[in-house]
Design a protein around this motif. Structure first.
Motif, short mmCIF file in Angstrom:
data_model
loop_
_atom_site.label_atom_id
_atom_site.label_comp_id
_atom_site.label_asym_id
_atom_site.label_seq_id
_atom_site.Cartn_x
_atom_site.Cartn_y
_atom_site.Cartn_z
N ILE A 17 0.69 -1.22 0.13
CA ILE A 17 0.02 0.17 0.13
C ILE A 17 0.76 1.24 0.06
N SER A 18 0.13 2.49 -0.25
CA SER A 18 1.11 3.59 -0.32
C SER A 18 1.42 4.06 1.24
N SER A 19 2.45 4.84 1.38
CA SER A 19 3.02 5.23 2.68
C SER A 19 1.98 5.89 3.49
N THR A 20 1.15 6.71 2.63
CA THR A 20 0.16 7.58 3.53
C THR A 20 -0.92 6.74 3.94
N LEU A 21 -1.26 5.69 3.36
CA LEU A 21 -2.38 4.78 3.86
C LEU A 21 -1.87 4.02 5.03
N LYS A 22 -0.53 3.58 5.09
CA LYS A 22 0.05 2.90 6.28
C LYS A 22 0.02 3.97 7.25
N ALA A 23 0.43 5.29 7.00
CA ALA A 23 0.28 6.32 8.18
C ALA A 23 -1.07 6.24 8.91
N TRP A 24 -2.14 6.14 8.06
CA TRP A 24 -3.60 6.11 8.34
C TRP A 24 -3.67 4.93 9.35
N ILE A 25 -3.18 3.75 8.70
CA ILE A 25 -3.41 2.38 9.85
C ILE A 25 -2.72 2.68 11.02
N ASP A 26 -1.55 3.03 11.15
CA ASP A 26 -0.71 3.41 12.18
C ASP A 26 -1.72 4.21 13.21
N HIS A 27 -2.26 5.49 12.58
CA HIS A 27 -3.10 6.31 13.43
C HIS A 27 -4.56 5.79 14.11
N ILE A 28 -4.92 4.63 13.41
CA ILE A 28 -6.18 4.22 13.91
C ILE A 28 -6.04 2.82 14.57
N ALA A 29 -4.85 2.30 14.62
CA ALA A 29 -4.79 1.44 15.46
C ALA A 29 -4.36 1.51 16.81
N ARG A 30 -5.17 1.83 17.75
CA ARG A 30 -5.07 2.40 18.91
C ARG A 30 -5.69 1.40 20.11
N ALA A 31 -4.77 0.95 20.98
CA ALA A 31 -4.84 0.26 22.05
C ALA A 31 -6.05 0.98 22.85
N GLY A 32 -7.31 0.31 23.24
CA GLY A 32 -8.11 1.01 24.20
C GLY A 32 -9.28 1.61 23.39
N ARG A 33 -8.93 1.95 22.15
CA ARG A 33 -10.12 2.56 21.37
C ARG A 33 -10.30 1.82 20.12
N THR A 34 -9.62 1.15 19.63
CA THR A 34 -10.03 0.37 18.30
C THR A 34 -9.43 -1.19 18.45
N PHE A 35 -8.79 -1.46 19.74
CA PHE A 35 -8.47 -2.75 19.91
C PHE A 35 -8.19 -2.98 21.43
N SER A 36 -8.40 -4.11 21.76
CA SER A 36 -7.91 -4.20 23.37
C SER A 36 -7.26 -5.57 23.66
N TYR A 37 -6.67 -5.66 24.56
CA TYR A 37 -6.10 -7.16 25.08
C TYR A 37 -6.69 -7.62 26.24
N GLY A 38 -7.18 -8.67 26.35
CA GLY A 38 -7.83 -9.41 27.49
C GLY A 38 -7.12 -10.77 27.85
#
Length: 205
Positions: free
Chosen positions: A101-122
Motif C-alpha cells: 500500500i501507499s505510505s500515506t495509507l500505512k500512516a492512516w493505519i498506524d493512527h487508527i490502530a489504538r489500544a483501548g480505542r480500536t482494539f484491546s487485550y484481555g
C-alpha cells in the motif's frame, strides 16, 4: 444518518484509478441509502504525520501530562479514529506501490490502530473494537496480482485484511483494478470491470 468514510491515498490525483473507482463506489452506496453522507479523507493531499517519538509516548501519557506536541499528534490520531468509529461503511482506495500500500495509507493505519480505542487485550488475547462495519478495498495495480505468478507479490491485500481484521473489521470486499499498465485496451477493461463490480456491491449492500 448513515455515514460512509472514503479514504483515498493515490498521489496521481485525477489520473488515479483507485480513487475514481472508490469514489464512484461510495457514491453508489450513498444513493442506495437516502440521507447518507460521505466523509472523504484524501491522504495524498492531506497526509497524516508518520508516527514519531511524541506520538509513541503521548498515547500512553495521561491527557493532563502531555506536552503541547504530544497533544497535537495524539489529537490527529483521535480525529481519524473518531471518523472511523462514526462510519457505517468504509471505502479504502490505494494503488499498489512496490507490491504494497501507499505510505500515506500505512500512516492512516498506524493512527487508527489504538489500544483501548480500536482494539484491546484481555485474558483471551486481542479483541477488535471496530465492529459492525462493511469495508470495501479498492486496489489498483499495473500488473495482475489476483492470480498467476505475480500473486505472491501482492502484499497489499493480505496486509490490509489482517490489519483491519485485527481491529474488528472482518466483513471486507476487495475490488481490483488490475493490469492497467498492460496497454490501453487492458486498462479500459480493468476500469470497466471494476466499476461493474462496484455496481453489484452497491446493489447487495
Amino acid at each position: 444518518m448513515s455515514s460512509i468514510l472514503l479514504v483515498t491515498s493515490s498521489p496521481r490525483g485525477a489520473a488515479s484509478h483507485s480513487t475514481r473507482v472508490a469514489t464512484e463506489l461510495a457514491q453508489k452506496l450513498q444513493a442506495k441509502t437516502p440521507g447518507a453522507k460521505i466523509v472523504t479523507h484524501d491522504l495524498a493531499n492531506n497526509p497524516l504525520p508518520h508516527i514519531d517519538a511524541d506520538y509513541a509516548t503521548g498515547i500512553y501519557t495521561p491527557v493532563e501530562s502531555r506536552s503541547v506536541r504530544q497533544q497535537n499528534v495524539v489529537g490527529v490520531s483521535d480525529s481519524v479514529v473518531d471518523e472511523l468509529l462514526a462510519a457505517d461503511a468504509v471505502v479504502i482506495a490505494t494503488g499498489m506501490i512496490n507490491f504494497n500500500i501507499s505510505s500515506t495509507l500505512k500512516a492512516w493505519i498506524d493512527h487508527i490502530a489504538r489500544a483501548g480505542r480500536t482494539f484491546s487485550y484481555g485474558a483471551e488475547g486481542p479483541k477488535g473494537l471496530v465492529t459492525g462495519k462493511k469495508v470495501y478495498l479498492v486496489i489498483a495495480s499495473g500488473g495482475v496480482y489476483s492470480s498467476g505468478p505475480a500473486a505472491v507479490f501482492d502484499h497489499a491485500t493480505p496486509y490490509l485484511k489482517a490489519a483491519l481484521g485485527f481491529l474488528g473489521m472482518t466483513d471486507v470486499e476487495v475490488v481490483r483494478v488490475e493490469g492497467v499498465a498492460m496497454g490501453p485496451e487492458a486498462e479500459a477493461k480493468a476500469i470497466s470491470s471494476a466499476l461493474e463490480y462496484t455496481s453489484d456491491l452497491a446493489l447487495a449492500a
